[in-house]
Design a protein around this motif. Structure first.
Motif, PDB file in Angstrom:
ATOM      1  N   ILE A 259      68.459  70.508 -46.338  1.00  0.00           N
ATOM      2  CA  ILE A 259      68.709  71.923 -46.603  1.00  0.00           C
ATOM      3  C   ILE A 259      69.758  72.048 -47.700  1.00  0.00           C
ATOM      4  N   TYR A 260      69.602  73.074 -48.537  1.00  0.00           N
ATOM      5  CA  TYR A 260      70.580  73.317 -49.589  1.00  0.00           C
ATOM      6  C   TYR A 260      71.786  74.026 -48.985  1.00  0.00           C
ATOM      7  N   ALA A 261      72.967  73.618 -49.418  1.00  0.00           N
ATOM      8  CA  ALA A 261      74.200  74.210 -48.900  1.00  0.00           C
ATOM      9  C   ALA A 261      75.195  74.392 -50.035  1.00  0.00           C
ATOM     10  N   GLN A 262      75.767  75.581 -50.093  1.00  0.00           N
ATOM     11  CA  GLN A 262      76.841  75.819 -51.038  1.00  0.00           C
ATOM     12  C   GLN A 262      78.143  75.568 -50.298  1.00  0.00           C
ATOM     13  N   VAL A 263      78.945  74.671 -50.830  1.00  0.00           N
ATOM     14  CA  VAL A 263      80.225  74.341 -50.203  1.00  0.00           C
ATOM     15  C   VAL A 263      81.332  74.961 -51.039  1.00  0.00           C
TER      16      VAL A 263
ATOM     17  N   LEU B 117      72.857  64.790 -53.684  1.00  0.00           N
ATOM     18  CA  LEU B 117      72.419  65.640 -54.785  1.00  0.00           C
ATOM     19  C   LEU B 117      73.425  66.761 -54.933  1.00  0.00           C
ATOM     20  N   GLU B 118      73.929  66.935 -56.135  1.00  0.00           N
ATOM     21  CA  GLU B 118      74.904  67.988 -56.407  1.00  0.00           C
ATOM     22  C   GLU B 118      74.395  68.808 -57.581  1.00  0.00           C
ATOM     23  N   ILE B 119      74.286  70.114 -57.368  1.00  0.00           N
ATOM     24  CA  ILE B 119      73.742  71.018 -58.375  1.00  0.00           C
ATOM     25  C   ILE B 119      74.834  72.028 -58.728  1.00  0.00           C
ATOM     26  N   PRO B 120      75.076  72.255 -60.025  1.00  0.00           N
ATOM     27  CA  PRO B 120      76.060  73.276 -60.390  1.00  0.00           C
ATOM     28  C   PRO B 120      75.653  74.640 -59.829  1.00  0.00           C
ATOM     29  N   SER B 121      76.622  75.353 -59.319  1.00  0.00           N
ATOM     30  CA  SER B 121      76.377  76.648 -58.693  1.00  0.00           C
ATOM     31  C   SER B 121      76.303  77.735 -59.761  1.00  0.00           C
ATOM     32  N   THR B 122      75.100  78.264 -59.961  1.00  0.00           N
ATOM     33  CA  THR B 122      74.896  79.393 -60.872  1.00  0.00           C
ATOM     34  C   THR B 122      74.217  80.500 -60.070  1.00  0.00           C
TER      35      THR B 122
ATOM     36  N   GLN C  48      70.344  82.102 -55.867  1.00  0.00           N
ATOM     37  CA  GLN C  48      69.199  82.915 -55.435  1.00  0.00           C
ATOM     38  C   GLN C  48      67.983  82.036 -55.147  1.00  0.00           C
ATOM     39  N   GLU C  49      67.717  81.056 -55.994  1.00  0.00           N
ATOM     40  CA  GLU C  49      66.554  80.174 -55.819  1.00  0.00           C
ATOM     41  C   GLU C  49      66.601  79.406 -54.497  1.00  0.00           C
ATOM     42  N   PHE C  50      67.779  78.968 -54.090  1.00  0.00           N
ATOM     43  CA  PHE C  50      67.919  78.172 -52.871  1.00  0.00           C
ATOM     44  C   PHE C  50      68.230  79.017 -51.635  1.00  0.00           C
ATOM     45  N   GLY C  51      68.161  80.333 -51.763  1.00  0.00           N
ATOM     46  CA  GLY C  51      68.330  81.214 -50.608  1.00  0.00           C
ATOM     47  C   GLY C  51      69.750  81.315 -50.109  1.00  0.00           C
ATOM     48  N   LEU C  52      70.708  81.038 -50.976  1.00  0.00           N
ATOM     49  CA  LEU C  52      72.110  81.075 -50.569  1.00  0.00           C
ATOM     50  C   LEU C  52      72.713  82.469 -50.691  1.00  0.00           C
ATOM     51  N   ASP C  53      72.045  83.346 -51.426  1.00  0.00           N
ATOM     52  CA  ASP C  53      72.556  84.705 -51.597  1.00  0.00           C
ATOM     53  C   ASP C  53      72.317  85.572 -50.364  1.00  0.00           C
ATOM     54  N   LYS C  54      71.308  85.267 -49.588  1.00  0.00           N
ATOM     55  CA  LYS C  54      70.976  86.037 -48.382  1.00  0.00           C
ATOM     56  C   LYS C  54      71.001  85.129 -47.149  1.00  0.00           C
ATOM     57  N   SER C  55      71.952  84.222 -47.138  1.00  0.00           N
ATOM     58  CA  SER C  55      72.015  83.236 -46.061  1.00  0.00           C
ATOM     59  C   SER C  55      72.326  83.878 -44.714  1.00  0.00           C
ATOM     60  N   ARG C  56      71.697  83.342 -43.685  1.00  0.00           N
ATOM     61  CA  ARG C  56      71.951  83.786 -42.319  1.00  0.00           C
ATOM     62  C   ARG C  56      72.800  82.770 -41.572  1.00  0.00           C
ATOM     63  N   HIS C  57      73.183  81.678 -42.241  1.00  0.00           N
ATOM     64  CA  HIS C  57      73.920  80.587 -41.597  1.00  0.00           C
ATOM     65  C   HIS C  57      75.163  80.243 -42.408  1.00  0.00           C
TER      66      HIS C  57
ATOM     67  N   LEU D 202      74.509  77.835 -45.703  1.00  0.00           N
ATOM     68  CA  LEU D 202      73.233  77.128 -45.658  1.00  0.00           C
ATOM     69  C   LEU D 202      72.121  78.008 -46.207  1.00  0.00           C
ATOM     70  N   GLY D 203      71.243  77.400 -46.981  1.00  0.00           N
ATOM     71  CA  GLY D 203      70.141  78.132 -47.595  1.00  0.00           C
ATOM     72  C   GLY D 203      68.791  77.622 -47.123  1.00  0.00           C
ATOM     73  N   LYS D 204      67.859  77.543 -48.067  1.00  0.00           N
ATOM     74  CA  LYS D 204      66.493  77.104 -47.780  1.00  0.00           C
ATOM     75  C   LYS D 204      66.422  75.579 -47.667  1.00  0.00           C
ATOM     76  N   GLY D 205      65.326  75.119 -47.077  1.00  0.00           N
ATOM     77  CA  GLY D 205      65.070  73.690 -47.019  1.00  0.00           C
ATOM     78  C   GLY D 205      64.537  73.192 -48.350  1.00  0.00           C
ATOM     79  N   ASN D 206      64.588  71.880 -48.553  1.00  0.00           N
ATOM     80  CA  ASN D 206      64.040  71.303 -49.782  1.00  0.00           C
ATOM     81  C   ASN D 206      62.515  71.311 -49.719  1.00  0.00           C
ATOM     82  N   PHE D 207      61.866  70.728 -50.715  1.00  0.00           N
ATOM     83  CA  PHE D 207      60.410  70.830 -50.835  1.00  0.00           C
ATOM     84  C   PHE D 207      59.659  70.247 -49.647  1.00  0.00           C
ATOM     85  N   ASP D 208      60.164  69.187 -49.023  1.00  0.00           N
ATOM     86  CA  ASP D 208      59.477  68.601 -47.867  1.00  0.00           C
ATOM     87  C   ASP D 208      60.165  68.947 -46.548  1.00  0.00           C
TER      88      ASP D 208
END
Length: 186
Positions: free
Chosen positions: A151-155, A106-111, A116-125, A141-147
């Motif tokens: 985990i969401y990751a900005q590369v 899954l690849e999502i454009p970075s906006t 912010q939605e995936f917790g990448l702005d305040k990442s601790r990892h 690394l950000g938040k986990g997915n719905f289940d």
């Protein structure tokens, strides 16, 4: 109404042949479906195209604590920060192998909204890599997915690749690999 024996025999034979052809065709179609699925699975793109043997340095930041690793000429991993010592091969191999296994599911454009939605702005990892050729990669690394299975990751790719800085869904193993006590790295 009376039927001749040969007529009944021909009808039964025709039904039998029809059934045989029908089931044979269904079986062939199912085979084709599975082979198409297998081919699609083989074509999955990898997120990281480099060979893991090319990794020279790894910096890990967890909860604002930084741990740095460096590979020697003899392919031995050493911790350089906060202590200088030889690293546990199993722990390091587990982390390094994740880069080979990371598939682009899954690849999502970075906006800014998605970050912010995936917790990448305040990442601790965060994981930073430097390859032998000087290319630098960063994985946030950000938040986990719905289940909570991934985990969401900005590369952030090196400038030389001219790739978009997108958000990927990666294995939760990335988080497990870096959330180790300092003793587990020794």
């Amino acid at each position: 109404m009376k039927f001749n024996r040969t007529t009944i025999s021909l009808v039964i034979l025709a039904l039998g042949l029809t059934g045989f052809v029908f089931f044979r065709e269904i079986k062939d179609q199912q085979f084709d479906l599975t082979s198409k699925i297998d081919k699609q699975e083989e074509k999955k793109e990898k997120i990281f195209t480099f060979d893991t043997k090319e990794i020279k340095n790894i910096d890990i930041e967890v909860n604002q604590e930084k741990i740095s690793f460096e590979k020697t000429d003899k392919n031995i991993w050493l911790m350089t920060q906060p202590q200088k010592l030889k690293v546990n091969d199993a722990a390091m191999n587990f982390l390094i192998n994740l880069f080979n296994q990371a598939e682009n599911k899954l690849e999502i454009p970075s906006t800014p909204e998605k970050i912010q939605e995936f917790g990448l702005d305040k990442s601790r990892h965060k994981i930073s890599l430097i390859l032998n050729n000087g290319d630098k990669y960063q994985i946030i690394l950000g938040k986990g997915n719905f289940d909570d299975t991934a985990i969401y990751a900005q590369v952030i790719f090196p400038e030389s690749l001219k790739a978009k800085q997108n958000i990927f869904l990666v294995s939760k193993s990335f988080q497990y690999a870096i959330e180790r006590d300092l003793e587990e790295w020794k």
